[in-house]
Design a protein around this motif. Structure first.
Motif, PDB file in Angstrom:
ATOM      1  N   ALA A  88      29.509  40.365  30.760  1.00  0.00           N
ATOM      2  CA  ALA A  88      30.814  40.352  30.091  1.00  0.00           C
ATOM      3  C   ALA A  88      31.917  40.059  31.092  1.00  0.00           C
ATOM      4  O   ALA A  88      32.869  39.325  30.794  1.00  0.00           O
ATOM      5  CB  ALA A  88      31.057  41.699  29.399  1.00  0.00           C
ATOM      6  N   GLY A  89      31.798  40.628  32.309  1.00  0.00           N
ATOM      7  CA  GLY A  89      32.790  40.368  33.343  1.00  0.00           C
ATOM      8  C   GLY A  89      32.792  38.920  33.794  1.00  0.00           C
ATOM      9  O   GLY A  89      33.855  38.324  34.009  1.00  0.00           O
ATOM     10  N   VAL A  90      31.598  38.331  33.932  1.00  0.00           N
ATOM     11  CA  VAL A  90      31.503  36.921  34.332  1.00  0.00           C
ATOM     12  C   VAL A  90      32.140  36.024  33.280  1.00  0.00           C
ATOM     13  O   VAL A  90      32.929  35.121  33.603  1.00  0.00           O
ATOM     14  CB  VAL A  90      30.025  36.522  34.544  1.00  0.00           C
ATOM     15  N   VAL A  91      31.811  36.259  32.016  1.00  0.00           N
ATOM     16  CA  VAL A  91      32.383  35.453  30.930  1.00  0.00           C
ATOM     17  C   VAL A  91      33.894  35.619  30.891  1.00  0.00           C
ATOM     18  O   VAL A  91      34.641  34.634  30.778  1.00  0.00           O
ATOM     19  CB  VAL A  91      31.759  35.853  29.577  1.00  0.00           C
ATOM     20  N   ALA A  92      34.366  36.873  31.005  1.00  0.00           N
ATOM     21  CA  ALA A  92      35.809  37.126  30.948  1.00  0.00           C
ATOM     22  C   ALA A  92      36.542  36.477  32.114  1.00  0.00           C
ATOM     23  O   ALA A  92      37.700  36.051  31.971  1.00  0.00           O
ATOM     24  CB  ALA A  92      36.061  38.628  30.943  1.00  0.00           C
ATOM     25  N   SER A  93      35.896  36.369  33.277  1.00  0.00           N
ATOM     26  CA  SER A  93      36.558  35.806  34.454  1.00  0.00           C
ATOM     27  C   SER A  93      36.904  34.330  34.283  1.00  0.00           C
ATOM     28  O   SER A  93      37.790  33.818  34.977  1.00  0.00           O
ATOM     29  CB  SER A  93      35.665  35.983  35.690  1.00  0.00           C
ATOM     30  N   PHE A  94      36.244  33.651  33.353  1.00  0.00           N
ATOM     31  CA  PHE A  94      36.567  32.244  33.088  1.00  0.00           C
ATOM     32  C   PHE A  94      37.861  32.102  32.281  1.00  0.00           C
ATOM     33  O   PHE A  94      38.479  31.037  32.261  1.00  0.00           O
ATOM     34  CB  PHE A  94      35.425  31.561  32.332  1.00  0.00           C
ATOM     35  N   PHE A  95      38.268  33.176  31.607  1.00  0.00           N
ATOM     36  CA  PHE A  95      39.433  33.110  30.726  1.00  0.00           C
ATOM     37  C   PHE A  95      40.596  33.995  31.170  1.00  0.00           C
ATOM     38  O   PHE A  95      41.738  33.755  30.780  1.00  0.00           O
ATOM     39  CB  PHE A  95      39.034  33.522  29.297  1.00  0.00           C
ATOM     40  N   ILE A  96      40.308  35.004  31.982  1.00  0.00           N
ATOM     41  CA  ILE A  96      41.339  35.960  32.384  1.00  0.00           C
ATOM     42  C   ILE A  96      41.711  35.728  33.849  1.00  0.00           C
ATOM     43  O   ILE A  96      40.830  35.687  34.719  1.00  0.00           O
ATOM     44  CB  ILE A  96      40.839  37.411  32.194  1.00  0.00           C
ATOM     45  N   MET A 153      28.582  52.208  40.677  1.00  0.00           N
ATOM     46  CA  MET A 153      27.932  51.243  39.802  1.00  0.00           C
ATOM     47  C   MET A 153      28.888  50.120  39.398  1.00  0.00           C
ATOM     48  O   MET A 153      28.460  48.984  39.185  1.00  0.00           O
ATOM     49  CB  MET A 153      27.371  51.931  38.554  1.00  0.00           C
ATOM     50  N   THR A 154      30.172  50.426  39.295  1.00  0.00           N
ATOM     51  CA  THR A 154      31.142  49.368  38.998  1.00  0.00           C
ATOM     52  C   THR A 154      31.252  48.405  40.176  1.00  0.00           C
ATOM     53  O   THR A 154      31.367  47.190  39.993  1.00  0.00           O
ATOM     54  CB  THR A 154      32.524  49.966  38.670  1.00  0.00           C
ATOM     55  N   MET A 155      31.188  48.934  41.389  1.00  0.00           N
ATOM     56  CA  MET A 155      31.180  48.072  42.574  1.00  0.00           C
ATOM     57  C   MET A 155      29.934  47.188  42.579  1.00  0.00           C
ATOM     58  O   MET A 155      30.010  45.994  42.887  1.00  0.00           O
ATOM     59  CB  MET A 155      31.230  48.935  43.836  1.00  0.00           C
ATOM     60  N   VAL A 156      28.789  47.788  42.208  1.00  0.00           N
ATOM     61  CA  VAL A 156      27.550  47.011  42.114  1.00  0.00           C
ATOM     62  C   VAL A 156      27.689  45.922  41.059  1.00  0.00           C
ATOM     63  O   VAL A 156      27.308  44.768  41.267  1.00  0.00           O
ATOM     64  CB  VAL A 156      26.362  47.934  41.780  1.00  0.00           C
ATOM     65  N   THR A 157      28.261  46.294  39.901  1.00  0.00           N
ATOM     66  CA  THR A 157      28.426  45.341  38.808  1.00  0.00           C
ATOM     67  C   THR A 157      29.355  44.197  39.200  1.00  0.00           C
ATOM     68  O   THR A 157      29.081  43.031  38.905  1.00  0.00           O
ATOM     69  CB  THR A 157      28.978  46.049  37.553  1.00  0.00           C
ATOM     70  N   LEU A 158      30.460  44.526  39.861  1.00  0.00           N
ATOM     71  CA  LEU A 158      31.380  43.486  40.331  1.00  0.00           C
ATOM     72  C   LEU A 158      30.685  42.573  41.333  1.00  0.00           C
ATOM     73  O   LEU A 158      30.922  41.353  41.354  1.00  0.00           O
ATOM     74  CB  LEU A 158      32.612  44.125  40.969  1.00  0.00           C
ATOM     75  N   LEU A 163      32.306  38.852  41.433  1.00  0.00           N
ATOM     76  CA  LEU A 163      33.755  38.961  41.273  1.00  0.00           C
ATOM     77  C   LEU A 163      34.411  39.701  42.438  1.00  0.00           C
ATOM     78  O   LEU A 163      35.640  39.729  42.543  1.00  0.00           O
ATOM     79  CB  LEU A 163      34.086  39.675  39.954  1.00  0.00           C
ATOM     80  N   ALA A 164      33.602  40.348  43.265  1.00  0.00           N
ATOM     81  CA  ALA A 164      34.137  41.057  44.438  1.00  0.00           C
ATOM     82  C   ALA A 164      33.002  41.301  45.417  1.00  0.00           C
ATOM     83  O   ALA A 164      31.835  41.342  45.039  1.00  0.00           O
ATOM     84  CB  ALA A 164      34.776  42.391  44.022  1.00  0.00           C
ATOM     85  N   ILE A 272      40.295  53.847  42.003  1.00  0.00           N
ATOM     86  CA  ILE A 272      39.444  53.948  43.194  1.00  0.00           C
ATOM     87  C   ILE A 272      39.075  52.552  43.704  1.00  0.00           C
ATOM     88  O   ILE A 272      39.114  52.283  44.909  1.00  0.00           O
ATOM     89  CB  ILE A 272      38.177  54.766  42.878  1.00  0.00           C
ATOM     90  N   ILE A 273      38.704  51.669  42.775  1.00  0.00           N
ATOM     91  CA  ILE A 273      38.380  50.294  43.159  1.00  0.00           C
ATOM     92  C   ILE A 273      39.584  49.627  43.814  1.00  0.00           C
ATOM     93  O   ILE A 273      39.456  48.910  44.815  1.00  0.00           O
ATOM     94  CB  ILE A 273      37.926  49.477  41.939  1.00  0.00           C
ATOM     95  N   ALA A 274      40.775  49.882  43.259  1.00  0.00           N
ATOM     96  CA  ALA A 274      41.996  49.289  43.821  1.00  0.00           C
ATOM     97  C   ALA A 274      42.279  49.818  45.222  1.00  0.00           C
ATOM     98  O   ALA A 274      42.785  49.084  46.081  1.00  0.00           O
ATOM     99  CB  ALA A 274      43.174  49.574  42.900  1.00  0.00           C
ATOM    100  N   SER A 275      41.951  51.088  45.468  1.00  0.00           N
ATOM    101  CA  SER A 275      42.173  51.652  46.808  1.00  0.00           C
ATOM    102  C   SER A 275      41.207  51.066  47.830  1.00  0.00           C
ATOM    103  O   SER A 275      41.506  51.019  49.027  1.00  0.00           O
ATOM    104  CB  SER A 275      42.029  53.179  46.772  1.00  0.00           C
TER     105      SER A 275
END
Length: 344
Positions: A88-96, A153-158, A163-164, A272-275
């Protein structure tokens, strides 16, 4: 005064209400922490220290003694949800855009908000639903779902989504308190019982500190969009999880529906991710507000949808109840050597 029982009536109340109070303080008296300093400032601004203790307690509460069936069930649900959030993040990154949407109804929406909302399952609610509508093994799947709590897990997902990129020291540092707690909890059952008490106790404290990073302008601007995000979490992750539960975990889909939610801990992830990665700093406040709304929406709707599914296809369905009755009658009718089985 029954304060706690009234808070418990609110979906995710111990998370949402302190978050709201923190946002009130930050909106109407933003300098309170600096004005009083000392412990008061620490309570208002100490998101990371409080969360690190919470992650430690979560790790300590998990027992290594899980059956292979439980590990298979939880492994399927956790891995499928992470992969779904990454896609979902990969797909969204093409539009956002990288700095999020800045105009129209989708103002405030970012890839970080989408992944944070979809990545974490409300493990406590899942376990409660499975105890009522599922099996012991499905309820036990809660053990691995705790791994989804927090930023790791969000870091892993990104990272999976490309995306990061986070340094390995940062990845290990995000997981280390959890691992230390996990080790101590499994070395000594008394330590597990002791530290497990901190899991629920710490929630209102880090929620209040998180709320002090929000204000009502951000919350108001993301209200309806947050509702839409919560619904999309249920539709997107719920559909995939039901299929995974049926075809990979050999269930009836109820566990998949029960896992289609946003965890209260997901609210902690954007700041936390932003920090850790400053490129996400501009979207973190709106992402936090969106995820908080998603927590409320999924907390309200997931139990309703799980109960409906259980009545149609799960343990409360007529077909399943008839099968259980037939098996019980077969076990209650002993057939002795030389006896004649009853005629149909």
């Amino acid at each position: 005064m029954n304060i706690k029982s009234r808070i418990d009536r609110i979906p995710g109340g111990m998370m949402i209400l302190p978050l709201f109070l923190g946002a009130c303080l930050n909106t109407f008296a933003p300098g309170t922490g600096k004005f009083f300093g000392s412990f008061t400032n620490g309570l208002i601004t100490g998101t990371l220290p409080i969360l690190s203790v919470w992650f430690f307690c979560i790790g300590a509460s998990i027992s290594l003694k899980a059956t292979p069936l439980v590990l298979r069930k939880s492994g399927v649900l956790v891995s499928v949800k992470i992969i779904t959030a990454a896609l979902a993040g990969v797909v969204a990154s093409f539009f956002i855009p990288a700095d999020g949407v800045t105009t129209g109804f989708l103002t405030g929406l970012s890839v970080l908000a989408i992944i944070a909302a979809m990545n974490d399952t409300n493990g406590g609610m899942y376990m409660a639903l499975m105890q009522q509508y599922g099996t012991k093994e499905e309820a036990g799947a809660f053990c691995l779902m705790c791994l989804e709590s927090g930023p790791f897990m969000t870091m892993v997902t990104l990272g999976i989504a490309g995306l990061a990129a986070f340094p390995w020291q940062t990845m290990v540092g995000a997981l280390l308190p959890f691992l230390i707690g996990f080790a101590l909890g499994n070395l000594d059952k008394d330590l597990r019982a002791f530290f497990s008490q901190g899991v629920s106790v710490m929630v209102p404290f880090f929620a209040f500190a998180l709320g002090n990073n929000l204000n009502f302008t951000v919350i108001a601007n993301t209200g309806l969009l947050g509702v839409a995000l919560g619904l999309s979490v249920m539709v997107v992750t719920g559909s995939v999880l039901v299929l995974a539960d049926i075809f990979l975990a050999k269930g009836n889909g109820t566990a998949g529906i029960g896992a289609a939610s946003t965890a209260g801990a997901a609210v902690t992830v954007p700041p936390i991710i932003a920090s850790i990665e400053p490129s996400f700093a501009s979207v973190a406040p709106s992402a936090t507000a969106l995820v908080a709304t998603s927590v409320v929406v999924t907390s309200l709707l997931t139990p309703i949808l799980t109960a409906w599914w259980a009545r149609r296809f799960g343990v409360l369905s007529p077909a399943y109840l008839a099968k259980q009755k037939a098996e019980a009658e077969a076990q209650a009718t002993p057939v002795f050597p030389g006896s004649v089985a009853p005629a149909e």
